[in-house]
Write a protein that holds these residues in place. Structure first.
Motif, PDB file in Angstrom:
ATOM      1  N   LEU A 197      37.445  38.726  42.118  1.00  0.00           N
ATOM      2  CA  LEU A 197      38.631  38.888  42.965  1.00  0.00           C
ATOM      3  C   LEU A 197      39.121  40.333  42.993  1.00  0.00           C
ATOM      4  O   LEU A 197      39.849  40.716  43.905  1.00  0.00           O
ATOM      5  CB  LEU A 197      39.764  37.970  42.497  1.00  0.00           C
ATOM      6  CG  LEU A 197      39.516  36.476  42.650  1.00  0.00           C
ATOM      7  CD1 LEU A 197      40.660  35.686  42.034  1.00  0.00           C
ATOM      8  CD2 LEU A 197      39.337  36.102  44.111  1.00  0.00           C
ATOM      9  N   SER A 198      38.710  41.126  42.017  1.00  0.00           N
ATOM     10  CA  SER A 198      39.149  42.527  41.986  1.00  0.00           C
ATOM     11  C   SER A 198      38.662  43.289  43.224  1.00  0.00           C
ATOM     12  O   SER A 198      39.249  44.300  43.593  1.00  0.00           O
ATOM     13  CB  SER A 198      38.672  43.217  40.712  1.00  0.00           C
ATOM     14  OG  SER A 198      37.267  43.296  40.687  1.00  0.00           O
ATOM     15  N   LEU A 241      42.501  51.138  42.720  1.00  0.00           N
ATOM     16  CA  LEU A 241      41.870  50.922  41.431  1.00  0.00           C
ATOM     17  C   LEU A 241      42.866  50.424  40.388  1.00  0.00           C
ATOM     18  O   LEU A 241      42.524  49.583  39.556  1.00  0.00           O
ATOM     19  CB  LEU A 241      41.202  52.223  40.954  1.00  0.00           C
ATOM     20  CG  LEU A 241      40.453  52.164  39.635  1.00  0.00           C
ATOM     21  CD1 LEU A 241      39.335  51.122  39.691  1.00  0.00           C
ATOM     22  CD2 LEU A 241      39.908  53.531  39.274  1.00  0.00           C
ATOM     23  N   SER A 242      44.089  50.908  40.439  1.00  0.00           N
ATOM     24  CA  SER A 242      45.089  50.487  39.456  1.00  0.00           C
ATOM     25  C   SER A 242      45.341  48.983  39.530  1.00  0.00           C
ATOM     26  O   SER A 242      45.509  48.316  38.499  1.00  0.00           O
ATOM     27  CB  SER A 242      46.402  51.250  39.654  1.00  0.00           C
ATOM     28  OG  SER A 242      46.929  51.007  40.947  1.00  0.00           O
ATOM     29  N   ASP A 271      42.562  43.425  33.377  1.00  0.00           N
ATOM     30  CA  ASP A 271      43.290  43.377  32.108  1.00  0.00           C
ATOM     31  C   ASP A 271      43.961  42.012  31.921  1.00  0.00           C
ATOM     32  O   ASP A 271      43.942  41.442  30.832  1.00  0.00           O
ATOM     33  CB  ASP A 271      44.349  44.474  32.037  1.00  0.00           C
ATOM     34  CG  ASP A 271      43.752  45.870  31.886  1.00  0.00           C
ATOM     35  OD1 ASP A 271      42.559  45.989  31.533  1.00  0.00           O
ATOM     36  OD2 ASP A 271      44.488  46.844  32.127  1.00  0.00           O
ATOM     37  N   PHE A 272      44.537  41.499  32.986  1.00  0.00           N
ATOM     38  CA  PHE A 272      45.178  40.188  32.946  1.00  0.00           C
ATOM     39  C   PHE A 272      44.152  39.104  32.573  1.00  0.00           C
ATOM     40  O   PHE A 272      44.421  38.259  31.714  1.00  0.00           O
ATOM     41  CB  PHE A 272      45.813  39.876  34.313  1.00  0.00           C
ATOM     42  CG  PHE A 272      46.313  38.473  34.435  1.00  0.00           C
ATOM     43  CD1 PHE A 272      47.545  38.109  33.924  1.00  0.00           C
ATOM     44  CD2 PHE A 272      45.550  37.507  35.074  1.00  0.00           C
ATOM     45  CE1 PHE A 272      48.013  36.803  34.037  1.00  0.00           C
ATOM     46  CE2 PHE A 272      46.004  36.204  35.205  1.00  0.00           C
ATOM     47  CZ  PHE A 272      47.238  35.854  34.679  1.00  0.00           C
ATOM     48  N   ILE A 273      43.000  39.145  33.199  1.00  0.00           N
ATOM     49  CA  ILE A 273      41.950  38.157  32.926  1.00  0.00           C
ATOM     50  C   ILE A 273      41.528  38.238  31.458  1.00  0.00           C
ATOM     51  O   ILE A 273      41.397  37.214  30.779  1.00  0.00           O
ATOM     52  CB  ILE A 273      40.731  38.372  33.847  1.00  0.00           C
ATOM     53  CG1 ILE A 273      41.119  38.108  35.305  1.00  0.00           C
ATOM     54  CG2 ILE A 273      39.569  37.485  33.423  1.00  0.00           C
ATOM     55  CD1 ILE A 273      40.088  38.592  36.307  1.00  0.00           C
TER      56      ILE A 273
END
Length: 69
Positions: free
Chosen positions: A45-46, A52-53, A60-62
């Motif tokens: 999903l990214s 990029l942030s 990071d959340f994942i």
């Protein structure tokens, strides 16, 4: 938001595409994580983000969610 719905990554991606700004996409991605049936593909999903942030924030959340298991 998605409390009783199970979604696949492809469905979450389609919902994210309805939002013009990364902020909305990120909120959807985070809110839907708990209801995703194929979390191993969640990092794909990214690719829906412009900046990029925001991509990094989702990754990071994942990672944090996976550590909490």
């Amino acid at each position: 938001m998605f409390s009783e719905t199970t979604l696949r990554v492809e469905q979450i991606s389609e919902i994210m595409k309805r939002f013009q700004w990364d902020e909305g996409k990120l909120k959807v991605a985070k809110a839907a994580y708990g209801n995703c049936s194929d979390k191993r593909n969640y990092s794909t999903l990214s690719g829906n983000f412009t900046f990029l942030s925001n991509k990094n924030e989702l990754l990071d959340f994942i990672e944090k969610q996976q550590r909490m298991k």
